[in-house]
Design a protein around this motif. Structure first.
Motif, PDB file in Angstrom:
ATOM      1  N   ALA A  28      68.781  87.383  36.596  1.00 52.48           N
ATOM      2  CA  ALA A  28      67.577  87.595  37.414  1.00 52.48           C
ATOM      3  C   ALA A  28      66.340  87.042  36.705  1.00 52.48           C
ATOM      4  O   ALA A  28      65.460  86.425  37.320  1.00 52.48           O
ATOM      5  CB  ALA A  28      67.408  89.072  37.728  1.00 52.48           C
ATOM      6  N   LEU A  29      66.273  87.278  35.388  1.00 50.76           N
ATOM      7  CA  LEU A  29      65.145  86.745  34.609  1.00 50.76           C
ATOM      8  C   LEU A  29      65.151  85.214  34.639  1.00 50.76           C
ATOM      9  O   LEU A  29      64.092  84.593  34.812  1.00 50.76           O
ATOM     10  CB  LEU A  29      65.219  87.265  33.159  1.00 50.76           C
ATOM     11  CG  LEU A  29      64.097  86.795  32.228  1.00 50.76           C
ATOM     12  CD1 LEU A  29      62.740  87.249  32.726  1.00 50.76           C
ATOM     13  CD2 LEU A  29      64.349  87.296  30.812  1.00 50.76           C
ATOM     14  N   GLY A  30      66.317  84.622  34.495  1.00 48.31           N
ATOM     15  CA  GLY A  30      66.428  83.157  34.555  1.00 48.31           C
ATOM     16  C   GLY A  30      65.990  82.615  35.906  1.00 48.31           C
ATOM     17  O   GLY A  30      65.271  81.599  35.984  1.00 48.31           O
ATOM     18  N   LEU A  36      59.075  80.421  38.795  1.00 47.85           N
ATOM     19  CA  LEU A  36      57.741  80.225  38.209  1.00 47.85           C
ATOM     20  C   LEU A  36      57.546  78.775  37.743  1.00 47.85           C
ATOM     21  O   LEU A  36      56.467  78.194  37.917  1.00 47.85           O
ATOM     22  CB  LEU A  36      57.512  81.188  37.050  1.00 47.85           C
ATOM     23  CG  LEU A  36      57.277  82.648  37.440  1.00 47.85           C
ATOM     24  CD1 LEU A  36      57.221  83.527  36.195  1.00 47.85           C
ATOM     25  CD2 LEU A  36      55.997  82.783  38.237  1.00 47.85           C
ATOM     26  N   ASP A  37      58.579  78.188  37.146  1.00 48.53           N
ATOM     27  CA  ASP A  37      58.493  76.785  36.723  1.00 48.53           C
ATOM     28  C   ASP A  37      58.260  75.859  37.920  1.00 48.53           C
ATOM     29  O   ASP A  37      57.439  74.939  37.855  1.00 48.53           O
ATOM     30  CB  ASP A  37      59.764  76.360  35.981  1.00 48.53           C
ATOM     31  CG  ASP A  37      59.826  76.877  34.557  1.00 48.53           C
ATOM     32  OD1 ASP A  37      58.777  77.350  34.050  1.00 48.53           O
ATOM     33  OD2 ASP A  37      60.918  76.806  33.948  1.00 48.53           O
ATOM     34  N   ASP A  38      58.991  76.118  39.013  1.00 43.56           N
ATOM     35  CA  ASP A  38      58.815  75.298  40.215  1.00 43.56           C
ATOM     36  C   ASP A  38      57.405  75.447  40.784  1.00 43.56           C
ATOM     37  O   ASP A  38      56.774  74.467  41.181  1.00 43.56           O
ATOM     38  CB  ASP A  38      59.854  75.678  41.279  1.00 43.56           C
ATOM     39  CG  ASP A  38      61.267  75.260  40.884  1.00 43.56           C
ATOM     40  OD1 ASP A  38      61.409  74.374  40.011  1.00 43.56           O
ATOM     41  OD2 ASP A  38      62.229  75.824  41.464  1.00 43.56           O
ATOM     42  N   ASP A  43      51.883  73.312  41.419  1.00 44.41           N
ATOM     43  CA  ASP A  43      50.443  73.442  41.158  1.00 44.41           C
ATOM     44  C   ASP A  43      49.917  72.274  40.327  1.00 44.41           C
ATOM     45  O   ASP A  43      48.835  71.745  40.609  1.00 44.41           O
ATOM     46  CB  ASP A  43      50.140  74.767  40.457  1.00 44.41           C
ATOM     47  CG  ASP A  43      50.320  75.972  41.373  1.00 44.41           C
ATOM     48  OD1 ASP A  43      50.397  75.773  42.606  1.00 44.41           O
ATOM     49  OD2 ASP A  43      50.390  77.104  40.842  1.00 44.41           O
ATOM     50  N   VAL A  44      50.673  71.889  39.314  1.00 44.40           N
ATOM     51  CA  VAL A  44      50.243  70.770  38.470  1.00 44.40           C
ATOM     52  C   VAL A  44      50.174  69.490  39.292  1.00 44.40           C
ATOM     53  O   VAL A  44      49.229  68.703  39.175  1.00 44.40           O
ATOM     54  CB  VAL A  44      51.180  70.611  37.252  1.00 44.40           C
ATOM     55  CG1 VAL A  44      50.961  69.286  36.548  1.00 44.40           C
ATOM     56  CG2 VAL A  44      50.976  71.760  36.277  1.00 44.40           C
ATOM     57  N   ARG A  45      51.174  69.268  40.148  1.00 44.34           N
ATOM     58  CA  ARG A  45      51.163  68.061  40.996  1.00 44.34           C
ATOM     59  C   ARG A  45      49.996  68.090  41.969  1.00 44.34           C
ATOM     60  O   ARG A  45      49.358  67.079  42.223  1.00 44.34           O
ATOM     61  CB  ARG A  45      52.493  67.937  41.737  1.00 44.34           C
ATOM     62  CG  ARG A  45      53.609  67.504  40.828  1.00 44.34           C
ATOM     63  CD  ARG A  45      54.919  67.385  41.558  1.00 44.34           C
ATOM     64  NE  ARG A  45      55.983  66.921  40.665  1.00 44.34           N
ATOM     65  CZ  ARG A  45      57.257  67.070  40.899  1.00 44.34           C
ATOM     66  NH1 ARG A  45      57.668  67.673  42.004  1.00 44.34           N
ATOM     67  NH2 ARG A  45      58.151  66.619  40.041  1.00 44.34           N
ATOM     68  N   THR A  46      49.701  69.259  42.530  1.00 40.95           N
ATOM     69  CA  THR A  46      48.563  69.382  43.458  1.00 40.95           C
ATOM     70  C   THR A  46      47.257  69.094  42.739  1.00 40.95           C
ATOM     71  O   THR A  46      46.410  68.341  43.232  1.00 40.95           O
ATOM     72  CB  THR A  46      48.532  70.798  44.069  1.00 40.95           C
ATOM     73  OG1 THR A  46      49.759  71.040  44.750  1.00 40.95           O
ATOM     74  CG2 THR A  46      47.370  70.961  45.019  1.00 40.95           C
TER      75      THR A  46
END
Length: 135
Positions: A28-30, A36-38, A43-46
């Motif tokens: 579940a943590l993974g 969150l990474d996705d 967000d970074v791409r935006t």
């Protein structure tokens, strides 16, 4: 001994259960970290695309400003041919007259302008003696 064996079997079952629960928690943590990474990647791409758009807008404004102050002027057309002035300009007394008036003098004709100077100018300083003195 049978009681000891029973306790050992209970402990093994309990350890299997705890290991299974912890495995589920790690999975579940993974999954949460992957989500969150996705989201972070989106967000970074935006932000990167917004930054690029803003940068292009600023560059356009700078080019407009530079064009406005003449930095990026289109190439100048070749100059139109100008009428050449004669190399010799006659003395004002030799200028042809039309209807009783002297002919117009070409602008920038210094030879004729200097011939109009009769004498040195005289500056009168009457009443101006006290201007440079301090009291």
């Amino acid at each position: 001994m049978s009681k000891l064996r029973q306790h050992i079997e209970e402990m093994r079952a309990r350890l299997d259960e705890v290991a299974h629960d912890e495995e589920a928690l790690v999975k579940a943590l993974g999954d949460a970290l992957n989500r969150l990474d996705d989201a972070l990647l989106r967000d970074v791409r935006t932000i990167a695309s917004e930054h690029e758009a803003r940068r292009e807008q600023i560059l356009g404004e700078l080019q407009g400003l530079a064009a406005g102050i003449g930095m990026f002027r289109p190439p100048l057309a070749p100059p139109a041919e100008q009428e050449e002035l004669p190399s010799y300009m006659p003395h004002p007394t030799q200028v042809p007259h039309h209807n009783g008036h002297a002919a117009a003098v070409a602008p920038g004709d210094w030879r004729r302008a200097t011939s109009n100077i009769d004498e040195e100018p005289v500056f009168e300083l009457d009443g101006l003696e006290g201007l440079g003195q301090r009291h």
